[in-house]
Design a protein around this motif. Structure first.
Motif, PDB file in Angstrom:
ATOM      1  N   SER A 181      42.632  18.464  13.121  1.00  0.00           N
ATOM      2  CA  SER A 181      41.841  18.404  14.345  1.00  0.00           C
ATOM      3  C   SER A 181      42.354  19.397  15.389  1.00  0.00           C
ATOM      4  CB  SER A 181      41.877  16.974  14.895  1.00  0.00           C
ATOM      5  OG  SER A 181      41.205  16.887  16.122  1.00  0.00           O
ATOM      6  N   CYS A 182      43.661  19.411  15.622  1.00  0.00           N
ATOM      7  CA  CYS A 182      44.239  20.358  16.588  1.00  0.00           C
ATOM      8  C   CYS A 182      44.064  21.796  16.116  1.00  0.00           C
ATOM      9  CB  CYS A 182      45.720  20.068  16.819  1.00  0.00           C
ATOM     10  SG  CYS A 182      46.019  18.639  17.881  1.00  0.00           S
ATOM     11  N   ARG A 183      44.290  22.020  14.828  1.00  0.00           N
ATOM     12  CA  ARG A 183      44.138  23.381  14.294  1.00  0.00           C
ATOM     13  C   ARG A 183      42.730  23.902  14.533  1.00  0.00           C
ATOM     14  NH1 ARG A 183      45.998  21.564   9.092  1.00  0.00           N
ATOM     15  NH2 ARG A 183      44.124  22.560   8.307  1.00  0.00           N
ATOM     16  N   ARG A 184      41.745  23.086  14.236  1.00  0.00           N
ATOM     17  CA  ARG A 184      40.355  23.535  14.383  1.00  0.00           C
ATOM     18  C   ARG A 184      39.954  23.682  15.847  1.00  0.00           C
ATOM     19  NH1 ARG A 184      38.063  24.431   9.758  1.00  0.00           N
ATOM     20  NH2 ARG A 184      38.785  23.331   7.896  1.00  0.00           N
ATOM     21  N   ALA A 185      40.426  22.775  16.700  1.00  0.00           N
ATOM     22  CA  ALA A 185      40.080  22.845  18.124  1.00  0.00           C
ATOM     23  C   ALA A 185      40.672  24.087  18.786  1.00  0.00           C
ATOM     24  CB  ALA A 185      40.547  21.590  18.852  1.00  0.00           C
ATOM     25  N   ALA A 186      41.851  24.505  18.321  1.00  0.00           N
ATOM     26  CA  ALA A 186      42.525  25.653  18.929  1.00  0.00           C
ATOM     27  C   ALA A 186      42.321  26.954  18.160  1.00  0.00           C
ATOM     28  CB  ALA A 186      44.025  25.363  19.051  1.00  0.00           C
ATOM     29  N   GLY A 187      41.845  26.849  16.916  1.00  0.00           N
ATOM     30  CA  GLY A 187      41.721  28.048  16.102  1.00  0.00           C
ATOM     31  C   GLY A 187      43.081  28.645  15.794  1.00  0.00           C
ATOM     32  N   ALA A 188      44.056  27.769  15.544  1.00  0.00           N
ATOM     33  CA  ALA A 188      45.436  28.198  15.312  1.00  0.00           C
ATOM     34  C   ALA A 188      46.060  27.348  14.213  1.00  0.00           C
ATOM     35  CB  ALA A 188      46.244  28.053  16.598  1.00  0.00           C
ATOM     36  N   ALA A 189      47.170  27.814  13.670  1.00  0.00           N
ATOM     37  CA  ALA A 189      47.845  27.109  12.581  1.00  0.00           C
ATOM     38  C   ALA A 189      48.503  25.811  13.043  1.00  0.00           C
ATOM     39  CB  ALA A 189      48.890  28.013  11.937  1.00  0.00           C
ATOM     40  N   PHE A 190      48.832  25.723  14.325  1.00  0.00           N
ATOM     41  CA  PHE A 190      49.422  24.525  14.918  1.00  0.00           C
ATOM     42  C   PHE A 190      49.341  24.666  16.429  1.00  0.00           C
ATOM     43  CE2 PHE A 190      52.762  27.393  13.373  1.00  0.00           C
ATOM     44  CZ  PHE A 190      53.316  27.817  14.570  1.00  0.00           C
ATOM     45  N   VAL A 191      49.580  23.569  17.139  1.00  0.00           N
ATOM     46  CA  VAL A 191      49.500  23.574  18.595  1.00  0.00           C
ATOM     47  C   VAL A 191      50.717  22.856  19.165  1.00  0.00           C
ATOM     48  CG1 VAL A 191      48.135  22.890  20.617  1.00  0.00           C
ATOM     49  CG2 VAL A 191      46.976  23.525  18.492  1.00  0.00           C
ATOM     50  N   ALA A 192      51.343  23.460  20.182  1.00  0.00           N
ATOM     51  CA  ALA A 192      52.471  22.841  20.879  1.00  0.00           C
ATOM     52  C   ALA A 192      51.937  22.059  22.083  1.00  0.00           C
ATOM     53  CB  ALA A 192      53.456  23.910  21.332  1.00  0.00           C
ATOM     54  N   TRP A 193      52.371  20.788  22.186  1.00  0.00           N
ATOM     55  CA  TRP A 193      51.896  19.881  23.224  1.00  0.00           C
ATOM     56  C   TRP A 193      53.050  19.278  24.019  1.00  0.00           C
ATOM     57  CZ3 TRP A 193      46.778  19.715  23.930  1.00  0.00           C
ATOM     58  CH2 TRP A 193      45.926  19.919  22.859  1.00  0.00           C
ATOM     59  N   GLY A 194      52.747  18.885  25.239  1.00  0.00           N
ATOM     60  CA  GLY A 194      53.614  18.047  26.054  1.00  0.00           C
ATOM     61  C   GLY A 194      52.753  16.948  26.647  1.00  0.00           C
ATOM     62  N   THR A 195      53.332  15.794  26.910  1.00  0.00           N
ATOM     63  CA  THR A 195      52.591  14.645  27.418  1.00  0.00           C
ATOM     64  C   THR A 195      53.063  14.288  28.819  1.00  0.00           C
ATOM     65  OG1 THR A 195      52.430  13.768  25.170  1.00  0.00           O
ATOM     66  CG2 THR A 195      51.976  12.232  26.960  1.00  0.00           C
ATOM     67  N   VAL A 196      52.102  14.014  29.699  1.00  0.00           N
ATOM     68  CA  VAL A 196      52.382  13.493  31.035  1.00  0.00           C
ATOM     69  C   VAL A 196      51.466  12.300  31.284  1.00  0.00           C
ATOM     70  CG1 VAL A 196      53.171  15.685  32.055  1.00  0.00           C
ATOM     71  CG2 VAL A 196      50.738  15.107  32.133  1.00  0.00           C
ATOM     72  N   ASN A 197      51.781  11.538  32.324  1.00  0.00           N
ATOM     73  CA  ASN A 197      50.840  10.508  32.753  1.00  0.00           C
ATOM     74  C   ASN A 197      49.570  11.229  33.187  1.00  0.00           C
ATOM     75  OD1 ASN A 197      52.797   8.605  32.293  1.00  0.00           O
ATOM     76  ND2 ASN A 197      53.330   8.355  34.450  1.00  0.00           N
ATOM     77  N   ALA A 198      48.423  10.677  32.843  1.00  0.00           N
ATOM     78  CA  ALA A 198      47.150  11.343  33.136  1.00  0.00           C
ATOM     79  C   ALA A 198      46.991  11.649  34.625  1.00  0.00           C
ATOM     80  CB  ALA A 198      45.994  10.486  32.636  1.00  0.00           C
ATOM     81  N   ASP A 199      47.505  10.778  35.481  1.00  0.00           N
ATOM     82  CA  ASP A 199      47.370  11.028  36.926  1.00  0.00           C
ATOM     83  C   ASP A 199      48.354  12.077  37.434  1.00  0.00           C
ATOM     84  OD1 ASP A 199      49.585   9.364  36.646  1.00  0.00           O
ATOM     85  OD2 ASP A 199      49.047   8.064  38.328  1.00  0.00           O
ATOM     86  N   HIS A 200      49.172  12.633  36.550  1.00  0.00           N
ATOM     87  CA  HIS A 200      50.104  13.717  36.905  1.00  0.00           C
ATOM     88  C   HIS A 200      49.616  15.069  36.402  1.00  0.00           C
ATOM     89  CE1 HIS A 200      53.787  10.872  37.490  1.00  0.00           C
ATOM     90  NE2 HIS A 200      52.792  10.623  38.316  1.00  0.00           N
ATOM     91  N   PHE A 201      48.384  15.114  35.960  1.00  0.00           N
ATOM     92  CA  PHE A 201      47.771  16.373  35.519  1.00  0.00           C
ATOM     93  C   PHE A 201      46.544  16.622  36.388  1.00  0.00           C
ATOM     94  CE2 PHE A 201      44.978  19.129  33.144  1.00  0.00           C
ATOM     95  CZ  PHE A 201      45.855  20.051  32.584  1.00  0.00           C
ATOM     96  N   LYS A 202      46.498  17.807  37.008  1.00  0.00           N
ATOM     97  CA  LYS A 202      45.388  18.113  37.915  1.00  0.00           C
ATOM     98  C   LYS A 202      44.819  19.487  37.586  1.00  0.00           C
ATOM     99  CE  LYS A 202      47.639  15.712  41.674  1.00  0.00           C
ATOM    100  NZ  LYS A 202      48.760  15.934  42.531  1.00  0.00           N
ATOM    101  N   ILE A 203      43.503  19.557  37.550  1.00  0.00           N
ATOM    102  CA  ILE A 203      42.830  20.853  37.495  1.00  0.00           C
ATOM    103  C   ILE A 203      42.764  21.334  38.941  1.00  0.00           C
ATOM    104  CG2 ILE A 203      40.684  22.088  36.976  1.00  0.00           C
ATOM    105  CD1 ILE A 203      42.155  21.187  34.466  1.00  0.00           C
ATOM    106  N   LEU A 204      43.374  22.470  39.210  1.00  0.00           N
ATOM    107  CA  LEU A 204      43.434  23.001  40.569  1.00  0.00           C
ATOM    108  C   LEU A 204      42.245  23.894  40.893  1.00  0.00           C
ATOM    109  CD1 LEU A 204      47.217  23.978  40.578  1.00  0.00           C
ATOM    110  CD2 LEU A 204      46.169  21.897  41.513  1.00  0.00           C
ATOM    111  N   ARG A 205      41.700  24.523  39.841  1.00  0.00           N
ATOM    112  CA  ARG A 205      40.612  25.467  40.064  1.00  0.00           C
ATOM    113  C   ARG A 205      39.881  25.679  38.746  1.00  0.00           C
ATOM    114  NH1 ARG A 205      43.226  30.987  40.974  1.00  0.00           N
ATOM    115  NH2 ARG A 205      42.880  31.455  38.802  1.00  0.00           N
ATOM    116  N   GLY A 206      38.596  25.966  38.836  1.00  0.00           N
ATOM    117  CA  GLY A 206      37.819  26.300  37.658  1.00  0.00           C
ATOM    118  C   GLY A 206      37.112  25.104  37.049  1.00  0.00           C
ATOM    119  N   ASP A 207      36.202  25.418  36.143  1.00  0.00           N
ATOM    120  CA  ASP A 207      35.415  24.393  35.473  1.00  0.00           C
ATOM    121  C   ASP A 207      35.897  24.204  34.043  1.00  0.00           C
ATOM    122  OD1 ASP A 207      33.692  23.955  37.656  1.00  0.00           O
ATOM    123  OD2 ASP A 207      32.501  25.712  37.108  1.00  0.00           O
TER     124      ASP A 207
END
Length: 138
Positions: A33-59
């Motif tokens: 699933s991650c490979r196909r979503a990113a178009g890559a062999a693997f994806v590096a992730w980090g986890t935060v509380n959802a309320d600690h992630f903010k989109i500052l600009r853009g759609d």
């Protein structure tokens, strides 16, 4: 766990985001699933509380890639930015390589290696798990 604030962006720079608080589950995911979503062999992730992630600009565009999974992409360039799963309500994963300094957070494990492509060789000494920690390691 690190409790710094990190800033990042999509490929085209339209979307800017901020992730703060302790960043945990620093991992490299090999699932299909991650490979196909990113178009890559693997994806590096980090986890935060959802309320600690903010989109500052853009759609962004939110895509439900499974009944219990949502992924966020830049609406302009399509960069993969976040992942959330209903089993981990209140948490949000973000792509480490989209950080302004992609070397700031270092993955600590490989997950979903049962889906790993056969030409990927794991020789970095990090622990690896067939699925996720607690579900078996190799």
């Amino acid at each position: 766990m690190n409790s710094q604030t990190y800033f990042g962006r999509c490929y085209c720079g339209t979307v800017r985001f901020e992730a703060s608080g302790p960043v945990r589950n620093l991992c490299i995911c090999h699932c299909e699933s991650c490979r196909r979503a990113a178009g890559a062999a693997f994806v590096a992730w980090g986890t935060v509380n959802a309320d600690h992630f903010k989109i500052l600009r853009g759609d962004t565009t939110v895509v439900r890639t499974a009944a219990d999974v949502e992924r966020t992409f830049c609406a302009n360039c399509g960069s993969s930015l976040t992942y959330s799963h209903t089993l981990r309500a209140g948490e949000l994963d973000f792509t480490l390589v989209s950080l302004d300094d992609p070397s700031a957070l270092v993955p600590q494990m490989h997950i979903w290696v049962q889906d790993k492509l056969p030409w990927i060789k794991l020789s970095d000494g990090l622990p690896h798990f067939q699925t996720v920690p607690g579900q078996g390691s190799t």
